[in-house]
Enzyme design. Structure first.
Site, PDB file in Angstrom:
ATOM      1  N   CYS A   9       0.869  -1.177   0.000  1.00 40.90           N
ATOM      2  CA  CYS A   9       0.000   0.000   0.000  1.00 40.90           C
ATOM      3  C   CYS A   9       0.912   1.235   0.000  1.00 40.90           C
ATOM      4  CB  CYS A   9      -0.990  -0.027   1.180  1.00 40.90           C
ATOM      5  SG  CYS A   9      -0.267   0.191   2.824  1.00 40.90           S
ATOM      6  N   ASN A  12       2.389   1.496   4.369  1.00 45.03           N
ATOM      7  CA  ASN A  12       2.668   0.205   5.013  1.00 45.03           C
ATOM      8  C   ASN A  12       2.372   0.211   6.514  1.00 45.03           C
ATOM      9  OD1 ASN A  12       5.499  -1.983   5.533  1.00 45.03           O
ATOM     10  ND2 ASN A  12       3.464  -2.580   4.916  1.00 45.03           N
ATOM     11  N   CYS A  14      -1.354   0.446   7.396  1.00 50.14           N
ATOM     12  CA  CYS A  14      -2.778   0.102   7.512  1.00 50.14           C
ATOM     13  C   CYS A  14      -3.143  -1.106   6.647  1.00 50.14           C
ATOM     14  CB  CYS A  14      -3.668   1.290   7.140  1.00 50.14           C
ATOM     15  SG  CYS A  14      -3.629   2.653   8.315  1.00 50.14           S
ATOM     16  N   ARG A  15      -3.309  -0.888   5.366  1.00 51.41           N
ATOM     17  CA  ARG A  15      -3.845  -1.930   4.492  1.00 51.41           C
ATOM     18  C   ARG A  15      -2.890  -3.085   4.243  1.00 51.41           C
ATOM     19  NH1 ARG A  15      -5.387   1.902  -0.313  1.00 51.41           N
ATOM     20  NH2 ARG A  15      -3.431   2.802   0.414  1.00 51.41           N
ATOM     21  N   SER A  16      -1.658  -2.798   3.831  1.00 49.43           N
ATOM     22  CA  SER A  16      -0.758  -3.910   3.475  1.00 49.43           C
ATOM     23  C   SER A  16      -0.330  -4.765   4.668  1.00 49.43           C
ATOM     24  CB  SER A  16       0.442  -3.429   2.660  1.00 49.43           C
ATOM     25  OG  SER A  16       1.185  -2.457   3.342  1.00 49.43           O
ATOM     26  N   ASP A 123      -8.437   3.387   1.699  1.00 50.00           N
ATOM     27  CA  ASP A 123      -7.476   3.736   2.739  1.00 50.00           C
ATOM     28  C   ASP A 123      -8.251   4.275   3.942  1.00 50.00           C
ATOM     29  OD1 ASP A 123      -5.436   4.660   4.350  1.00 50.00           O
ATOM     30  OD2 ASP A 123      -4.374   5.684   2.733  1.00 50.00           O
TER      31      ASP A 123
END
Length: 155
Positions: A9, A12, A14-16, A123
Site C-alpha cells: 500500500c 505500510n 494500515c492496508r498492506s 485507505d
C-alpha cells in the site's frame, strides 16, 4: 514449493500489513506454505509499527499485525513471486518501478482475487473505526482468493 507474496500500500501501516496478516492467517488455517511480507510505495512510516486503529480492528478477528513498515525495494521485484497492490494508484507506482516484463507480470490488485476486480481497498487512515473494520473484511476475502488462485503444487 513456497510461494513468496508481497502486499503493498502507500505507507505500510494500515492496508498492506493487514493483508499480510490476513494471508498468513488464512494460509495457516488452510495448511498452505506461503511466505508473506508487506511494504509501502512511500517512505512515510519506515520503521513504524502498524497504525494502532488497524491493530485493534485486526485483533477483533484474531489477527496480529506484527510487521514494521518498510518501503518497496528494487530487490522485491526479483524476490517475490506475486506482488499485490491495495489500490490502483500503488499498482501504477509499482508498474512504473518494475525493472522488466517479468516483474510486471507479478503485479496484481488485491481485489482482483475477489468478486470486485479492479476495485481499490479503501485507505482508512483519515476515517473512523468502521473504515478499519471494512479493510479487515476486504483483505480477508482477498487472502482467501489469493490462496485459491495458487497452483495446486503450492497448496
Amino acid at each position: 514449493m513456497t510461494t513468496k507474496i508481497l502486499m503493498v500500500c502507500l505507507g505500510n501501516i494500515c492496508r498492506s500489513p493487514t493483508a499480510e496478516a490476513a494471508l498468513r492467517h488464512a494460509a495457516a488455517e488452510a495448511g498452505v506454505d506461503v511466505e508473506v511480507d508487506s511494504a509501502g510505495t512511500a517512505a512515510y512510516h519506515v520503521g513504524e509499527p502498524a497504525d494502532p486503529r488497524m491493530v485493534d480492528a485486526a485483533s477483533g478477528v484474531g489477527m496480529a499485525l506484527t510487521s514494521v513498515a518498510r518501503q518497496v525495494a528494487d530487490a522485491d521485484f526479483a524476490d517475490f513471486d506475486l506482488i499485490v497492490a491495495m489500490d490502483r494508484s500503488n499498482l501504477e507506482e509499482l508498474r512504473r518501478r518494475a525493472p522488466d516484463e517479468a516483474a510486471l507480470a507479478k503485479l496484481r490488485l488485491l481485489r482482483d482475487f475477489t468478486d470486485e476486480p479492479g476495485t481499490d481497498v479503501p485507505d482508512p487512515y483519515y476515517g473512523g473505526p468502521e473504515g478499519f473494520a471494512e479493510v479487515v473484511r476486504i483483505v480477508r476475502d482477498g487472502a482467501r482468493g489469493i490462496l485459491a488462485s495458487l497452483p495446486a503444487g503450492s497448496r
